[in-house]
Design an enzyme around this catalytic site. Structure first.
Site, PDB file in Angstrom:
ATOM      1  N   GLU A  56      21.732  36.987  34.417  1.00  0.00           N
ATOM      2  CA  GLU A  56      20.549  36.570  33.673  1.00  0.00           C
ATOM      3  C   GLU A  56      20.199  37.572  32.575  1.00  0.00           C
ATOM      4  O   GLU A  56      19.849  37.177  31.449  1.00  0.00           O
ATOM      5  CB  GLU A  56      19.353  36.412  34.621  1.00  0.00           C
ATOM      6  CG  GLU A  56      19.573  35.392  35.725  1.00  0.00           C
ATOM      7  CD  GLU A  56      20.075  36.021  37.011  1.00  0.00           C
ATOM      8  OE1 GLU A  56      19.623  35.595  38.086  1.00  0.00           O
ATOM      9  OE2 GLU A  56      20.928  36.948  36.940  1.00  0.00           O
ATOM     10  N   ALA A 168      65.804  33.220  60.133  1.00  0.00           N
ATOM     11  CA  ALA A 168      65.674  33.642  61.531  1.00  0.00           C
ATOM     12  C   ALA A 168      65.614  35.158  61.672  1.00  0.00           C
ATOM     13  O   ALA A 168      64.990  35.685  62.600  1.00  0.00           O
ATOM     14  CB  ALA A 168      66.837  33.084  62.350  1.00  0.00           C
ATOM     15  N   ASP A 204      59.017  43.985  55.547  1.00  0.00           N
ATOM     16  CA  ASP A 204      59.082  43.873  54.086  1.00  0.00           C
ATOM     17  C   ASP A 204      58.543  45.071  53.321  1.00  0.00           C
ATOM     18  O   ASP A 204      58.829  45.197  52.130  1.00  0.00           O
ATOM     19  CB  ASP A 204      58.300  42.627  53.633  1.00  0.00           C
ATOM     20  CG  ASP A 204      58.882  41.340  54.194  1.00  0.00           C
ATOM     21  OD1 ASP A 204      60.079  41.325  54.511  1.00  0.00           O
ATOM     22  OD2 ASP A 204      58.120  40.360  54.320  1.00  0.00           O
TER      23      ASP A 204
END
Length: 329
Positions: A56, A168, A204
């Site tokens: 605002e 897998a 990973d």
């Protein structure tokens, strides 16, 4: 266009504008504000980095004296409490001699809740509350924190056509294509923290950052769901319920793997599902999810509502929002 439809249109536009501030506006929610006069936008604002200026204040500074007699569309009730960092937005709006203020959501913060609206009405400004779904979604992190004491959780899954997330042996780079992976980075950039499970971390060693040009500074806090030793620079939690204790986190992005995804679903802590599906078949690969505690098929229906779908190169992106709020009450 009817006045009600016009109000909804401008407020939805303010909600889209608010996305510009996420997540850099933390610890404040990102709010959007449009000031409209004679059917034309004369000023706009969104919460700035670090939470100030508020939307605002930004919009009123642009509008200047032209704000008198205009309508303001703001996604969250203007704050009513004075702060060392700036004046209350409800006071600023009142002093600007606006004709109308349309608000998308009442602020659950007890310092403002209802008081911001009351201050505007006392100043003789026509004030209305228009709780559009688009506005609620734009404030979902803030509102989930206020209502449930935890972050809003998005669970992301990248799948083959047969529902696998990896071979897998756990190999998962890459199931989806370049455009889908770039889209994931844009979603990371909107989050306060990103979480993976211990298995994904060990398999990973993901960077869990944002690698889009110009958005590198949006890389979220990294969180690991594990009972192991915390790696350097990574926050560790032992159970999904502990996300409530993640300081400064209103938007949590869960990237998996299968164990972490299932544990969040089983704990009923997922608010949004984002699924990237690649046109490949793996066969005998690692399934996307383990047991999520589902008792009957009847309990699976009616829990998710389609929110968005788009094509990203050869991959398909689909997002769903949860539809059962009472389970979190």
């Amino acid at each position: 266009m009817t006045p009600a439809a016009s109000d909804a249109r401008w407020l939805a536009a303010a909600a889209r504008l608010a996305a510009r501030g996420r997540p850099l506006s933390r610890p404040n929610p990102s709010v959007g504000c449009l000031i409209v006069k004679h059917g034309r936008v004369i000023a706009r604002g969104w919460t700035q980095e670090g939470g100030r200026p508020h939307a605002e204040a930004m919009a009123l500074a642009q509008a200047g004296e032209d704000a008198a007699g205009a309508s303001a569309y703001v996604t969250l009730e203007p704050c009513a409490h004075q702060s060392p960092r700036g004046p209350a937005c409800s006071t600023l709006l009142a002093e600007a001699n606006l004709a109308r203020v349309v608000i998308g959501a009442q602020d659950p913060d007890p310092r403002t809740a209802g008081a911001g609206i009351a201050r505007l009405e006392q100043a003789g400004i026509e004030t209305s509350l228009l709780p559009l779904p688009a506005v609620q979604h734009s404030l979902e992190g803030y509102l989930t924190r206020a209502r449930h004491g935890r972050p809003h959780v998005t669970l992301k899954l990248a799948l083959s056509l047969d529902g696998c997330i990896a071979l897998a042996d756990g190999s998962s780079q890459w199931i989806t294509g370049e455009q889908a992976r770039a889209h994931v980075h844009s979603r990371r950039a909107l989050s306060d923290a990103i979480l993976v499970g211990g298995g994904t971390w060990r398999q990973d060693r993901p960077r869990l950052d944002v690698r889009l040009a110009g958005l590198e500074n949006r890389s979220p806090q990294r969180v690991l769901l594990t009972r192991g030793v915390p790696p350097d620079g990574v926050k560790v939690i032992n159970a999904p319920e502990q996300i409530a204790g993640l300081d400064g986190v209103s938007h949590l992005y869960v990237e998996g793997g299968a164990g972490a995804a299932a544990s969040f679903l089983k704990a009923d802590l997922v608010d949004r599902l984002e699924i990237y599906r690649a046109p490949i078949i793996i066969g005998g690969g690692m399934p996307a999810l383990g047991d999520i505690g589902l008792g009957t098929l009847a309990h699976a229906h009616g829990r998710w509502q389609l929110a968005e779908t788009r094509q990203l190169g050869s991959d398909t992106f689909t997002a769903y929002r949860r539809t059962i709020e009472e389970d979190q009450a």
